[in-house]
Write a protein that holds these residues in place. Structure first.
Motif, PDB file in Angstrom:
ATOM      1  N   ARG A  97       0.864  -1.178   0.000  1.00  0.00           N
ATOM      2  CA  ARG A  97       0.000   0.000   0.000  1.00  0.00           C
ATOM      3  C   ARG A  97       0.896   1.222   0.000  1.00  0.00           C
ATOM      4  N   THR A  98       0.757   2.073  -1.014  1.00  0.00           N
ATOM      5  CA  THR A  98       1.628   3.232  -1.112  1.00  0.00           C
ATOM      6  C   THR A  98       0.869   4.375  -1.786  1.00  0.00           C
ATOM      7  N   GLU A  99       1.578   5.419  -2.178  1.00  0.00           N
ATOM      8  CA  GLU A  99       0.951   6.580  -2.803  1.00  0.00           C
ATOM      9  C   GLU A  99       1.649   6.927  -4.111  1.00  0.00           C
ATOM     10  N   ILE A 100       0.869   7.426  -5.065  1.00  0.00           N
ATOM     11  CA  ILE A 100       1.389   8.046  -6.267  1.00  0.00           C
ATOM     12  C   ILE A 100       0.834   9.471  -6.290  1.00  0.00           C
ATOM     13  N   SER A 101       1.706  10.431  -6.090  1.00  0.00           N
ATOM     14  CA  SER A 101       1.300  11.851  -6.035  1.00  0.00           C
ATOM     15  C   SER A 101       0.147  12.079  -5.068  1.00  0.00           C
ATOM     16  N   GLY A 102       0.215  11.441  -3.909  1.00  0.00           N
ATOM     17  CA  GLY A 102      -0.810  11.614  -2.891  1.00  0.00           C
ATOM     18  C   GLY A 102      -2.031  10.738  -3.053  1.00  0.00           C
ATOM     19  N   THR A 103      -2.115   9.963  -4.129  1.00  0.00           N
ATOM     20  CA  THR A 103      -3.248   9.054  -4.351  1.00  0.00           C
ATOM     21  C   THR A 103      -2.877   7.664  -3.861  1.00  0.00           C
ATOM     22  N   LEU A 104      -3.678   7.115  -2.972  1.00  0.00           N
ATOM     23  CA  LEU A 104      -3.410   5.780  -2.453  1.00  0.00           C
ATOM     24  C   LEU A 104      -3.607   4.735  -3.540  1.00  0.00           C
ATOM     25  N   VAL A 105      -2.642   3.834  -3.665  1.00  0.00           N
ATOM     26  CA  VAL A 105      -2.733   2.751  -4.638  1.00  0.00           C
ATOM     27  C   VAL A 105      -2.234   1.469  -3.984  1.00  0.00           C
ATOM     28  N   ASP A 106      -2.691   0.341  -4.518  1.00  0.00           N
ATOM     29  CA  ASP A 106      -2.166  -0.970  -4.134  1.00  0.00           C
ATOM     30  C   ASP A 106      -1.249  -1.440  -5.254  1.00  0.00           C
ATOM     31  N   VAL A 107      -0.026  -1.797  -4.880  1.00  0.00           N
ATOM     32  CA  VAL A 107       0.946  -2.286  -5.854  1.00  0.00           C
ATOM     33  C   VAL A 107       1.127  -3.788  -5.634  1.00  0.00           C
ATOM     34  N   PHE A 108       0.988  -4.547  -6.703  1.00  0.00           N
ATOM     35  CA  PHE A 108       1.139  -5.993  -6.635  1.00  0.00           C
ATOM     36  C   PHE A 108       2.416  -6.376  -7.384  1.00  0.00           C
ATOM     37  N   GLN A 109       3.397  -6.789  -6.624  1.00  0.00           N
ATOM     38  CA  GLN A 109       4.662  -7.250  -7.197  1.00  0.00           C
ATOM     39  C   GLN A 109       4.513  -8.748  -7.464  1.00  0.00           C
ATOM     40  N   VAL A 110       4.542  -9.119  -8.742  1.00  0.00           N
ATOM     41  CA  VAL A 110       4.295 -10.506  -9.133  1.00  0.00           C
ATOM     42  C   VAL A 110       5.579 -11.125  -9.661  1.00  0.00           C
ATOM     43  N   LYS A 111       6.020 -12.184  -9.007  1.00  0.00           N
ATOM     44  CA  LYS A 111       7.155 -12.961  -9.489  1.00  0.00           C
ATOM     45  C   LYS A 111       6.599 -14.146 -10.273  1.00  0.00           C
ATOM     46  N   VAL A 112       6.797 -14.087 -11.580  1.00  0.00           N
ATOM     47  CA  VAL A 112       6.167 -15.046 -12.489  1.00  0.00           C
ATOM     48  C   VAL A 112       6.912 -16.377 -12.438  1.00  0.00           C
ATOM     49  N   ASN A 113       6.167 -17.457 -12.265  1.00  0.00           N
ATOM     50  CA  ASN A 113       6.794 -18.783 -12.294  1.00  0.00           C
ATOM     51  C   ASN A 113       6.222 -19.698 -13.368  1.00  0.00           C
ATOM     52  N   GLN A 114       5.200 -19.229 -14.093  1.00  0.00           N
ATOM     53  CA  GLN A 114       4.643 -20.048 -15.172  1.00  0.00           C
ATOM     54  C   GLN A 114       3.989 -19.144 -16.213  1.00  0.00           C
ATOM     55  N   LYS A 115       4.286 -19.392 -17.487  1.00  0.00           N
ATOM     56  CA  LYS A 115       3.712 -18.612 -18.590  1.00  0.00           C
ATOM     57  C   LYS A 115       3.281 -19.561 -19.700  1.00  0.00           C
ATOM     58  N   GLU A 116       2.240 -19.147 -20.416  1.00  0.00           N
ATOM     59  CA  GLU A 116       1.794 -19.946 -21.561  1.00  0.00           C
ATOM     60  C   GLU A 116       1.213 -19.022 -22.626  1.00  0.00           C
ATOM     61  N   LEU A 117       1.783 -19.085 -23.821  1.00  0.00           N
ATOM     62  CA  LEU A 117       1.282 -18.337 -24.963  1.00  0.00           C
ATOM     63  C   LEU A 117       0.707 -19.334 -25.958  1.00  0.00           C
ATOM     64  N   ILE A 118      -0.595 -19.227 -26.198  1.00  0.00           N
ATOM     65  CA  ILE A 118      -1.260 -20.083 -27.181  1.00  0.00           C
ATOM     66  C   ILE A 118      -1.307 -19.317 -28.499  1.00  0.00           C
ATOM     67  N   LYS A 119      -0.507 -19.772 -29.440  1.00  0.00           N
ATOM     68  CA  LYS A 119      -0.384 -19.060 -30.710  1.00  0.00           C
ATOM     69  C   LYS A 119      -1.613 -19.323 -31.574  1.00  0.00           C
ATOM     70  N   PRO A 120      -2.065 -18.303 -32.276  1.00  0.00           N
ATOM     71  CA  PRO A 120      -3.270 -18.457 -33.094  1.00  0.00           C
ATOM     72  C   PRO A 120      -2.961 -19.123 -34.441  1.00  0.00           C
TER      73      PRO A 120
END
Length: 426
Positions: free
Chosen positions: A346-369
């Protein structure tokens, strides 16, 4: 008890040296104990031989060789402690020297007095070096900590401007979030993509809005049903411009077209059954449709879903799924999914409260069209880059009420999305 060093003590009554690191003892004779005690009373001072004879053999007359032999034996017993030197000063006597390196020996944890003595007796130079080393270690771990990485990410964003918007013939002001890379922040960067002659949405009387730019994408999100209690999720519109050329989007045509596209193809929205009792887990799901108008191209849509499952108050499992299609279904779905572990700040950007989600990615999948239209090729390339690069990414939740939330999503650049919110009990 006399301290030679922070860990070595002389007990003249018991006639031994006590190594306080391991509790071992070195037995001394009466004369050895008395001579060493006298030398220790003024380290660095040269004591005459006659004076030491009277101390080591009181009320006795002994030869000078007795003192010489006593000093020799003391030196052997002090050999394990090279920082303690018993020196002969020619034609004058003997001198006890204790070097400062004795202060860096490991101390017995239980020996509080020895620790206090070490801290007090070390030189100012060594204390300053120790403080600098400690500050350096603290700074090193701070610089590479997850929290500092989050702070650096947030420092690139601002939220100190309001952006005037005319959407569907209705005027409103949007709170603007923009990164350091966004050099052009004139309202025309957003407004020029809506065709003036088609900028009409019947029945739209008011709306709440957010806008964002990372210098590449120019996004805005509106909720027509927002009031003082929040947004109920009806009629949300998310539009992101990826090309500086005016898109010429007719809002009068866009609204029915977007509804048709969402009815025809729906990948990530979940129709939930009634809530179950005694659920072990709660999945917090956020869903949005984001549209990308480009002049002369088919309208492209991203069907986006974000899910959070908390393991603790501020961390847990993160899931994201995005499907890209175009209005004529020429592009078969480009699907990109990832999962990882998040930590919420929970922090601020120019005085506006925001929730920051730091995501450490451990799995990805790209389904090509099977097919990618010219309109969607840009998105395929951008998603492919994300698939290659995504290791640690940051999502910003800049607004939330009981039914909706506004996110800055780090996909294909940074996209703004006003999402609907629901809970899935598992």
């Amino acid at each position: 008890m006399q301290q030679l060093t922070p860990y070595l003590a002389l007990d003249t009554k018991a006639k031994h040296l006590l190594d306080q690191r391991d509790g071992s003892e070195i037995v001394l004779s009466f004369s050895e104990a008395q001579v060493l005690s006298h030398l220790l009373s003024a380290p660095g001072t040269v004591f005459g031989k006659e004076e030491l004879l009277s101390v080591g053999w009181p009320e006795r007359v002994v030869a000078l060789t007795s003192l010489t032999q006593c000093i020799s034996i003391l030196r052997k017993k002090l050999e394990p402690y090279p920082e303690i030197q018993l020196k002969t000063v020619a034609r004058r006597g003997y001198q006890l020297n204790i070097s400062e390196q004795s202060h860096v020996h490991m101390l017995a944890i239980s020996d509080g007095e020895a620790i206090r003595t070490a801290l007090v007796s070390v030189s100012l130079k060594i204390k300053l070096l120790g403080i600098l080393l400690l500050l350096g270690l603290v700074g090193f771990f701070w610089y590479y900590s997850d929290y500092h990485q989050m702070v650096k990410q947030v420092s690139h964003w601002r939220a100190d401007k309001q952006l005037p918007l005319n959407v569907g013939g209705t005027l409103a002001s949007a709170q603007l979030f923009y990164s350091d890379e966004a050099k052009q922040l004139h309202p025309s960067m957003w407004q020029k993509h809506l065709a003036p002659e088609g900028n009409l949405i019947p029945g739209l009387k008011h709306f709440s809005a957010y806008a964002a730019s990372d210098g590449r994408n120019y996004s805005f999100a509106i909720c027509p049903s927002a009031d003082e209690t929040g947004c109920d999720g009806d009629g949300i519109i998310n539009i992101t411009a990826i090309d500086p050329k005016p898109a010429g989007l007719s809002m009068k045509e866009f609204v029915p077209l977007s509804k048709e596209m969402e009815r025809r193809i729906r990948y990530n929205r979940i129709i939930l059954p009634p809530a179950v009792d005694n659920a072990e887990l709660v999945e917090h799901n956020y869903h949005a449709d984001i549209y990308f108008p480009v002049a002369g191209e088919l309208l492209v849509r991203t069907d986006l879903s974000l899910s959070l499952v908390y393991d603790s108050k501020d961390s847990g499992q993160f899931y994201s799924s995005a499907c890209v299609t175009d209005q004529d279904c020429i592009t078969t779905p480009i699907k990109y999914q990832l999962r990882g572990h998040f930590h919420q700040y929970r922090t601020e950007i120019s005085g506006t409260l925001v929730d920051v989600f730091q995501v450490k990615v451990n799995q990805k999948e790209l389904i090509k069209p099977d097919n990618v239209s010219d309109s969607a090729m840009h998105f395929y390339r951008e998603i492919r880059k994300d698939d290659i690069r995504d290791e640690e990414i940051y999502y910003f939740r800049v607004y939330q009420d009981h039914k909706t939330a506004v996110w800055i999503v780090p996909q294909m650049g940074n996209l703004l999305a006003w999402t609907t919110y629901s809970e899935v009990k598992l």
